[in-house]
Design a protein around this motif. Structure first.
Motif, PDB file in Angstrom:
ATOM      1  N   SER B  85       2.840  32.068-146.672  1.00  0.00           N
ATOM      2  CA  SER B  85       2.753  32.488-148.075  1.00  0.00           C
ATOM      3  C   SER B  85       2.561  31.254-148.955  1.00  0.00           C
ATOM      4  N   ALA B  86       1.437  31.190-149.627  1.00  0.00           N
ATOM      5  CA  ALA B  86       1.054  30.007-150.416  1.00  0.00           C
ATOM      6  C   ALA B  86      -0.261  30.335-151.122  1.00  0.00           C
ATOM      7  N   VAL B  87      -0.755  29.376-151.887  1.00  0.00           N
ATOM      8  CA  VAL B  87      -2.097  29.497-152.468  1.00  0.00           C
ATOM      9  C   VAL B  87      -3.058  28.711-151.581  1.00  0.00           C
ATOM     10  N   TYR B  88      -4.178  29.323-151.226  1.00  0.00           N
ATOM     11  CA  TYR B  88      -5.159  28.694-150.365  1.00  0.00           C
ATOM     12  C   TYR B  88      -6.418  28.373-151.180  1.00  0.00           C
ATOM     13  N   PHE B  89      -6.841  27.111-151.106  1.00  0.00           N
ATOM     14  CA  PHE B  89      -8.043  26.669-151.818  1.00  0.00           C
ATOM     15  C   PHE B  89      -9.153  26.376-150.824  1.00  0.00           C
ATOM     16  N   CYS B  90     -10.314  26.887-151.137  1.00  0.00           N
ATOM     17  CA  CYS B  90     -11.536  26.556-150.422  1.00  0.00           C
ATOM     18  C   CYS B  90     -12.177  25.386-151.157  1.00  0.00           C
ATOM     19  N   ALA B  91     -12.787  24.458-150.429  1.00  0.00           N
ATOM     20  CA  ALA B  91     -13.427  23.303-151.061  1.00  0.00           C
ATOM     21  C   ALA B  91     -14.702  22.954-150.313  1.00  0.00           C
ATOM     22  N   ALA B  92     -15.623  22.305-151.020  1.00  0.00           N
ATOM     23  CA  ALA B  92     -16.902  21.947-150.412  1.00  0.00           C
ATOM     24  C   ALA B  92     -17.430  20.654-151.012  1.00  0.00           C
ATOM     25  N   SER B  93     -18.234  19.961-150.224  1.00  0.00           N
ATOM     26  CA  SER B  93     -18.880  18.755-150.746  1.00  0.00           C
ATOM     27  C   SER B  93     -20.185  18.511-150.009  1.00  0.00           C
ATOM     28  N   ALA B  94     -20.995  17.626-150.607  1.00  0.00           N
ATOM     29  CA  ALA B  94     -22.242  17.207-149.978  1.00  0.00           C
ATOM     30  C   ALA B  94     -21.997  15.804-149.429  1.00  0.00           C
ATOM     31  N   ILE B  95     -21.468  15.748-148.218  1.00  0.00           N
ATOM     32  CA  ILE B  95     -21.045  14.475-147.626  1.00  0.00           C
ATOM     33  C   ILE B  95     -22.199  13.484-147.573  1.00  0.00           C
ATOM     34  N   LYS B  96     -23.378  13.984-147.231  1.00  0.00           N
ATOM     35  CA  LYS B  96     -24.522  13.091-147.070  1.00  0.00           C
ATOM     36  C   LYS B  96     -24.872  12.408-148.381  1.00  0.00           C
ATOM     37  N   ARG B  97     -24.497  13.015-149.500  1.00  0.00           N
ATOM     38  CA  ARG B  97     -24.761  12.411-150.808  1.00  0.00           C
ATOM     39  C   ARG B  97     -23.513  11.719-151.341  1.00  0.00           C
ATOM     40  N   ASP B  98     -22.470  11.615-150.511  1.00  0.00           N
ATOM     41  CA  ASP B  98     -21.214  10.998-150.954  1.00  0.00           C
ATOM     42  C   ASP B  98     -20.752  11.636-152.257  1.00  0.00           C
ATOM     43  N   ASP B  99     -20.819  12.948-152.274  1.00  0.00           N
ATOM     44  CA  ASP B  99     -20.553  13.680-153.503  1.00  0.00           C
ATOM     45  C   ASP B  99     -19.085  14.073-153.606  1.00  0.00           C
ATOM     46  N   LYS B 100     -18.691  14.462-154.802  1.00  0.00           N
ATOM     47  CA  LYS B 100     -17.313  14.847-155.045  1.00  0.00           C
ATOM     48  C   LYS B 100     -17.008  16.157-154.321  1.00  0.00           C
ATOM     49  N   ILE B 101     -15.722  16.434-154.151  1.00  0.00           N
ATOM     50  CA  ILE B 101     -15.264  17.660-153.498  1.00  0.00           C
ATOM     51  C   ILE B 101     -14.953  18.681-154.573  1.00  0.00           C
ATOM     52  N   ILE B 102     -15.569  19.838-154.461  1.00  0.00           N
ATOM     53  CA  ILE B 102     -15.400  20.915-155.445  1.00  0.00           C
ATOM     54  C   ILE B 102     -14.492  21.987-154.856  1.00  0.00           C
ATOM     55  N   PHE B 103     -13.507  22.402-155.638  1.00  0.00           N
ATOM     56  CA  PHE B 103     -12.540  23.403-155.200  1.00  0.00           C
ATOM     57  C   PHE B 103     -12.792  24.752-155.870  1.00  0.00           C
ATOM     58  N   GLY B 104     -12.429  25.818-155.164  1.00  0.00           N
ATOM     59  CA  GLY B 104     -12.400  27.138-155.755  1.00  0.00           C
ATOM     60  C   GLY B 104     -11.103  27.338-156.527  1.00  0.00           C
ATOM     61  N   LYS B 105     -10.926  28.547-157.095  1.00  0.00           N
ATOM     62  CA  LYS B 105      -9.751  28.816-157.924  1.00  0.00           C
ATOM     63  C   LYS B 105      -8.526  29.195-157.101  1.00  0.00           C
ATOM     64  N   GLY B 106      -8.706  29.431-155.810  1.00  0.00           N
ATOM     65  CA  GLY B 106      -7.571  29.715-154.954  1.00  0.00           C
ATOM     66  C   GLY B 106      -7.298  31.193-154.781  1.00  0.00           C
ATOM     67  N   THR B 107      -6.671  31.517-153.654  1.00  0.00           N
ATOM     68  CA  THR B 107      -6.201  32.870-153.355  1.00  0.00           C
ATOM     69  C   THR B 107      -4.734  32.769-152.979  1.00  0.00           C
ATOM     70  N   ARG B 108      -3.899  33.568-153.668  1.00  0.00           N
ATOM     71  CA  ARG B 108      -2.472  33.560-153.356  1.00  0.00           C
ATOM     72  C   ARG B 108      -2.232  34.557-152.227  1.00  0.00           C
ATOM     73  N   LEU B 109      -1.710  34.055-151.106  1.00  0.00           N
ATOM     74  CA  LEU B 109      -1.427  34.896-149.942  1.00  0.00           C
ATOM     75  C   LEU B 109       0.061  35.210-149.878  1.00  0.00           C
ATOM     76  N   HIS B 110       0.373  36.509-149.796  1.00  0.00           N
ATOM     77  CA  HIS B 110       1.760  36.945-149.628  1.00  0.00           C
ATOM     78  C   HIS B 110       1.896  37.547-148.233  1.00  0.00           C
ATOM     79  N   ILE B 111       2.824  37.011-147.464  1.00  0.00           N
ATOM     80  CA  ILE B 111       3.076  37.588-146.147  1.00  0.00           C
ATOM     81  C   ILE B 111       4.301  38.494-146.285  1.00  0.00           C
ATOM     82  N   LEU B 112       4.112  39.756-145.990  1.00  0.00           N
ATOM     83  CA  LEU B 112       5.158  40.757-146.167  1.00  0.00           C
ATOM     84  C   LEU B 112       5.985  40.912-144.886  1.00  0.00           C
ATOM     85  N   PRO B 113       7.319  41.023-145.029  1.00  0.00           N
ATOM     86  CA  PRO B 113       8.166  41.143-143.819  1.00  0.00           C
ATOM     87  C   PRO B 113       7.982  42.482-143.140  1.00  0.00           C
TER      88      PRO B 113
END
Lengths: 117, 113
Positions: B85-113
């Motif tokens: 249970s946490a917030v999960y962020f997806c991120a991407a970059s253009a490594i070949k261009r030594d570019d910055k890493i861009i993040f998404g807004k996140g998804t909050r995951l709840h694990i129910l008992p």
């Protein structure tokens, strides 16, 4: 500790004042990034450094924001004449160049929570 | 213009079942993708990554799938545990261009008992 260290952890300031946020990256990490997370938002890129130079400043929201890095290590993010919309968590991250020519994944600090009243 | 999109702000999954978190991107120059996990009052921590030359990368309970033609990636967690249970962020970059890493807004995951 061996992680990324940020100070202060919390900062409350009055609108119009200047603030300085500090980041100590992991020793030897050449790349350093600043992001911010506003309430309910994702991680917004601000600026990144390779060594002491900043190849990409495109994320800085306005000319009130500036950052510097000295000695390839510590970085400070300065916000002048703070506004209420500057309230956010400011996160610093560092990475190192791998033998493959790519950077390691980012290692983040715990952030500075800035509140502008 | 949001280059990395996580369209589900939150997700609830029963403990022991599979959690699937989705991410879409728009920039065809991206060639390196990452998932980060974030607990409250802590910085994000790296989970798993994938290069554009692969379509799957697995690490224990975590598997990332990449569909380049659809510009879509997903993170599978199986079996889901309470500590996931946490917030999960997806991120991407253009490594070949030594570019910055861009993040998404996140998804909050709840694990129910």
């Amino acid at each position: 500790g061996a992680g990324v260290s940020q100070s202060p952890s919390n900062k409350v300031t009055e609108k119009g004042k200047d603030v300085e946020l500090r980041c100590d990256p992991i020793s030897g990490h050449t790349a350093l990034y600043w992001y911010r997370q506003s309430l309910g938002q994702g991680l917004e890129f601000l600026i990144y450094f390779q060594g002491n130079s900043a190849p990409d400043k495109s994320g800085l929201p306005s000319d009130r924001f500036s950052a510097e890095r000295t000695g390839g290590s510590v970085s400070t993010l300065t916000i002048q004449r703070t506004q209420q919309e500057d309230s956010a968590v400011y996160l610093c991250a560092s990475s190192t160049l791998l033998g493959t020519g790519t950077n390691s994944p980012l290692h983040f600090g715990n952030g500075t929570r800035l509140t502008v009243t | 213009d949001q280059q990395v999109k996580q369209n589900s702000p939150s997700l609830s999954v029963q403990e022991g079942r599979i959690s699937i978190l989705n991410c879409d991107y728009t920039n065809s120059m991206f060639d390196y993708f990452l998932w980060y996990k974030k607990y409250p009052a802590e910085g994000p921590t790296f989970l798993i990554s994938i290069s554009s030359i692969k379509d799957k990368n697995e690490d224990g309970r975590f598997t990332v799938f990449l569909n380049k033609s659809a510009k879509h990636l997903s993170l599978h967690i199986v079996p889901s545990q309470p500590g996931d249970s946490a917030v999960y962020f997806c991120a991407a970059s253009a490594i070949k261009r030594d570019d910055k890493i861009i993040f998404g807004k996140g998804t909050r995951l709840h694990i129910l008992p």
